[in-house]
Enzyme design. Structure first.
Site, short mmCIF file in Angstrom:
data_model
loop_
_atom_site.label_atom_id
_atom_site.label_comp_id
_atom_site.label_asym_id
_atom_site.label_seq_id
_atom_site.Cartn_x
_atom_site.Cartn_y
_atom_site.Cartn_z
N ASP A 63 -18.17 15.87 -14.11
CA ASP A 63 -17.89 16.11 -15.55
C ASP A 63 -17.90 17.62 -15.94
O ASP A 63 -18.33 18.41 -14.77
CB ASP A 63 -18.62 15.21 -16.30
CG ASP A 63 -20.00 15.28 -16.21
OD1 ASP A 63 -20.53 16.54 -15.55
OD2 ASP A 63 -20.69 14.44 -16.73
N PHE B 162 -21.23 16.70 -22.19
CA PHE B 162 -21.75 15.55 -22.96
C PHE B 162 -23.19 15.24 -22.65
O PHE B 162 -23.74 15.14 -23.81
CB PHE B 162 -20.89 14.32 -22.46
CG PHE B 162 -21.42 13.09 -22.83
CD1 PHE B 162 -20.94 12.54 -24.13
CD2 PHE B 162 -22.14 12.28 -22.23
CE1 PHE B 162 -21.26 11.28 -24.71
CE2 PHE B 162 -22.69 11.02 -22.68
CZ PHE B 162 -22.18 10.76 -23.65
N ASP C 299 -15.68 20.53 -22.74
CA ASP C 299 -15.38 20.21 -24.27
C ASP C 299 -16.41 19.82 -25.06
O ASP C 299 -17.71 19.81 -24.43
CB ASP C 299 -14.13 18.94 -24.27
CG ASP C 299 -14.90 17.76 -23.69
OD1 ASP C 299 -15.91 17.65 -23.16
OD2 ASP C 299 -14.40 16.59 -24.13
N GLN D 64 -9.40 14.79 -27.56
CA GLN D 64 -10.33 14.54 -28.41
C GLN D 64 -9.46 14.23 -29.70
O GLN D 64 -8.40 14.15 -29.89
CB GLN D 64 -11.28 15.73 -28.81
CG GLN D 64 -12.14 15.93 -27.58
CD GLN D 64 -13.34 14.75 -27.19
OE1 GLN D 64 -13.45 13.99 -28.13
NE2 GLN D 64 -13.94 14.95 -26.17
N GLY E 164 -14.57 11.25 -26.30
CA GLY E 164 -14.76 11.05 -27.61
C GLY E 164 -14.75 9.45 -27.96
O GLY E 164 -14.86 8.90 -29.06
N ASP F 30 -15.11 5.50 -15.56
CA ASP F 30 -16.61 5.98 -14.89
C ASP F 30 -17.48 5.24 -16.12
O ASP F 30 -17.34 5.16 -16.95
CB ASP F 30 -16.87 7.39 -14.63
CG ASP F 30 -17.17 7.92 -16.17
OD1 ASP F 30 -16.29 8.34 -17.08
OD2 ASP F 30 -18.49 8.23 -16.18
N CYS G 87 -18.39 -13.86 -4.92
CA CYS G 87 -18.43 -12.43 -4.34
C CYS G 87 -19.02 -12.19 -2.93
O CYS G 87 -19.67 -13.15 -2.52
CB CYS G 87 -19.61 -11.81 -5.39
SG CYS G 87 -20.22 -10.21 -5.08
N CYS H 277 -20.38 -9.49 -1.61
CA CYS H 277 -21.55 -8.41 -1.46
C CYS H 277 -22.60 -9.35 -0.69
O CYS H 277 -22.83 -10.18 -0.76
CB CYS H 277 -21.89 -7.95 -2.87
SG CYS H 277 -23.34 -8.76 -3.67
N CYS I 195 -25.00 -11.52 -2.57
CA CYS I 195 -24.38 -12.98 -2.82
C CYS I 195 -24.40 -13.84 -1.59
O CYS I 195 -24.28 -15.00 -1.49
CB CYS I 195 -23.09 -12.73 -3.69
SG CYS I 195 -23.27 -12.13 -5.33
N HIS J 285 -24.38 -5.39 -5.66
CA HIS J 285 -23.54 -6.33 -6.45
C HIS J 285 -22.72 -5.84 -7.51
O HIS J 285 -21.51 -6.25 -7.75
CB HIS J 285 -24.48 -7.38 -6.71
CG HIS J 285 -23.49 -8.58 -7.68
ND1 HIS J 285 -22.60 -9.43 -7.09
CD2 HIS J 285 -23.54 -8.87 -8.97
CE1 HIS J 285 -22.20 -10.09 -8.02
NE2 HIS J 285 -22.67 -9.59 -9.18
#
Lengths: 378, 378
Positions: free
Chosen positions: A93, A97, A147, A190, A217, A267, A305, A307, A310, A336
């Site tokens: 990024d 932010f 931004d 934005q 935003g 994300d 699951c 993972c 689990c 997980h």
């Protein structure tokens, strides 16, 4: 590996898109979720574990990395990918932010923003040019334009002013970007929840010919309904031949709804942060493993699951680890949650490819609404 | 897997022994180091990672497990091995040592000890019979007799009184043990630093015919020299055909010296605890990765180590993780330290097998004395 950064659209199902982003550091199948690796680590996970969940790209934070260990140091040590041993593309990024949400004594001007580190109070300056330079030093596969994330709520006038500043910064960001084969830069749309402002922003950015476009935003307090409404009018304005990234989103239902509206990349800290607060995402909604009902439950957290948490452990064991503040508890739950998010993205891609996204969403909502499995009888 | 618990001596080099302990849950090559898994987890490690370092047996703590999640609950969930997914033998201590070091308001009588939990103040009672029952509920492969770890320093009279109480408790512990094929119980030799008391203790225990014998009451502040002196006279008294376990030891040099004196098994929190405080064990002594000299060092922590931290990351990255309090830092350093300890044990076994333990120790001491690699020039 490719020497051309490009988006390949493979199929659509209504506004939803199945695709692939080709980068210098590998392919990203979209819709994609990017785990957040704030300080050069996806918290409580080894990079090979993150990869094994199916994640193909992760996110790094310019704000955190410029403070520690500094961009210059990361560059000296071979760039962020080598530094943290992530064998795939990284998106960073722009830092804007986090400056607004974490730093102290911020001062914003046309030039950029001055702030104090939340860690040690040292003074720093961030401009579009410096943000792009930092991301270059980090050797980010995808660089974000610098931004201002317009806060919510914002009046039309405030939102317009903020968006237009971001567009001027976008011009400077684009100019500062050093193009390299297989690397890309994304502009950020934005305009808050205002259709005319989103249109003005998209049109301004399209003229700068970015390799991809993000919707910024949103997920800043406006709620899911207003977020979806904003996507409903914003996505159709965006270039079809470029990837679309919804920043900072979100809960599983947010992602599903945004994919249905034409978003390709996401994300969010939710799977990793929740993994450190006993909150697990499952096919039947969220489960709080700190709850005493799990204390003697020999069943897996989520029977569907794959993972390690689990497959290898009971709810009772996970509950025990959490109650004892054991690090392994955070490790297993984070793993997980990341697996859950990647499984969700894989299912979404499959559904779009098969042209049955509507059915998938109906079943997803039904499953989530069922709630957790019933407690065991004594 | 075997249905008979037994010790097989394969070679000797002076007092040092190369051997194998056969158990219901697997073989343990000795000299062996047992990572400590206090609360049903070796802290900050997945069990498969612990296994991958070469560890064949781990230690569990009766005191912690009886409080959380309780022995009865672990039994209900299939025993400690299944609960925590450790595919190998587990040795559990008797709880006596932790009661003395952690619990509040302790009261000791001939019967046993009453105490308050350090977690929630609840009142508990531990006797030889209850300790052995708890270890049975945990399904420990090796059960330890319940004893009093004589504090240091202790007068001859205090040490004698304490040791004789432990011997009466050992009788009761042995009686309470439920023999099962491939399971064993170890008696604990006490007597502080006094040769006559150690002899009296060994003789008392030998009459109870345990499957193995531990040396207790060392590594409690007496220092390495006195510990080695005590081992010098205690080891030759102990049965040759049974494994010998030195409890709570220790630093790499302590282990090397104790192996040379005839000890077969060790446990210590040092590698795991140090992994959480930036301290790394290397072939050239300990390294504190928090130190600023590592901030830009692209070299591995220990070039001769095969662990993930050393193969995949720079000192600069480990330093960064530690400075940022990142969980991955603890995970990687703990993994490295466990790998170092297991590598050390493997080297010791090889040296005894080849009859060149003296050479090995000389080189070990020389390497440790060299200190860390020189800092990089700017």
């Amino acid at each position: 590996m490719t020497h051309v950064f490009r988006y390949e659209r493979l199929a659509t199902d209504g506004p939803a898109r199945l695709g692939r982003v080709h980068t210098a550091h590998g392919i990203v199948d979209t819709p994609a979720f990017m785990p957040v690796g704030t300080a050069a680590t996806v918290k409580a996970q080894r990079p090979e574990e993150v990869r094994a969940t199916g994640a193909q790209i992760i996110l790094g934070n310019t704000y955190h990395l410029m403070l520690r260990p500094t961009a210059e140091r990361v560059a000296k040590l071979g760039g962020l990918r080598n530094f943290m041993n992530w064998r795939g593309p990284i998106l960073t990024d722009s830092g804007g932010f986090q400056v607004m949400s974490l730093a102290k004594l911020r001062k914003m001007t046309e030039e950029g923003v001055t702030f104090q580190s939340h860690i040690d109070g040292t003074k720093h300056h961030l401009t579009p040019e410096r943000s792009i330079e930092i991301q270059h030093l980090l050797d980010a596969t995808i660089t974000m334009a610098f931004d201002e994330c317009t806060p919510y709520p914002a009046s039309h006038e405030q939102a317009a002013e903020s968006m237009r500043l971001s567009m001027r910064w976008a011009e400077r960001s684009r100019k500062a970007f050093v193009a390299r084969p297989g690397y890309g830069q994304f502009g950020i749309v934005q305009g808050s929840v205002y259709e005319d402002l989103r249109r003005e922003s998209v049109e301004a950015l399209a003229g700068m010919d970015y390799e991809g476009y993000a919707v910024g935003g949103l997920a800043v307090g406006e709620g899911q309904e207003l977020m979806f409404q904003t996507l409903d009018f914003t996505c159709p304005m965006m270039p079809e031949d470029k990837p679309r990234y919804l920043m900072g989103v979100g809960k599983p239902a947010d992602i599903v709804g945004a994919v249905a509206r034409g978003i390709d990349m996401f994300d969010c800290v939710l799977p990793t942060r929740s993994g450190r607060t006993a909150q697990a995402f499952t096919r039947r909604g969220t489960v709080n493993l700190r709850n005493a009902r799990h204390a003697e439950d020999p069943r897996p957290l989520d029977a569907d699951c794959a993972c390690a948490a689990c497959r290898q452990y009971s709810r009772a064991y996970l509950h025990h680890l959490i109650r004892c503040d054991e690090i392994l508890g955070l490790m297993l739950l984070t793993g997980h949650n990341l697996q859950y998010y990647q499984d969700l993205m894989r299912s979404l891609r499959g559904a779009i490819g098969d042209g049955r996204l509507g059915d998938f969403i109906a079943r997803f909502e039904e499953d989530q609404a069922r709630g957790d499995i019933a407690p065991l009888e004594d």
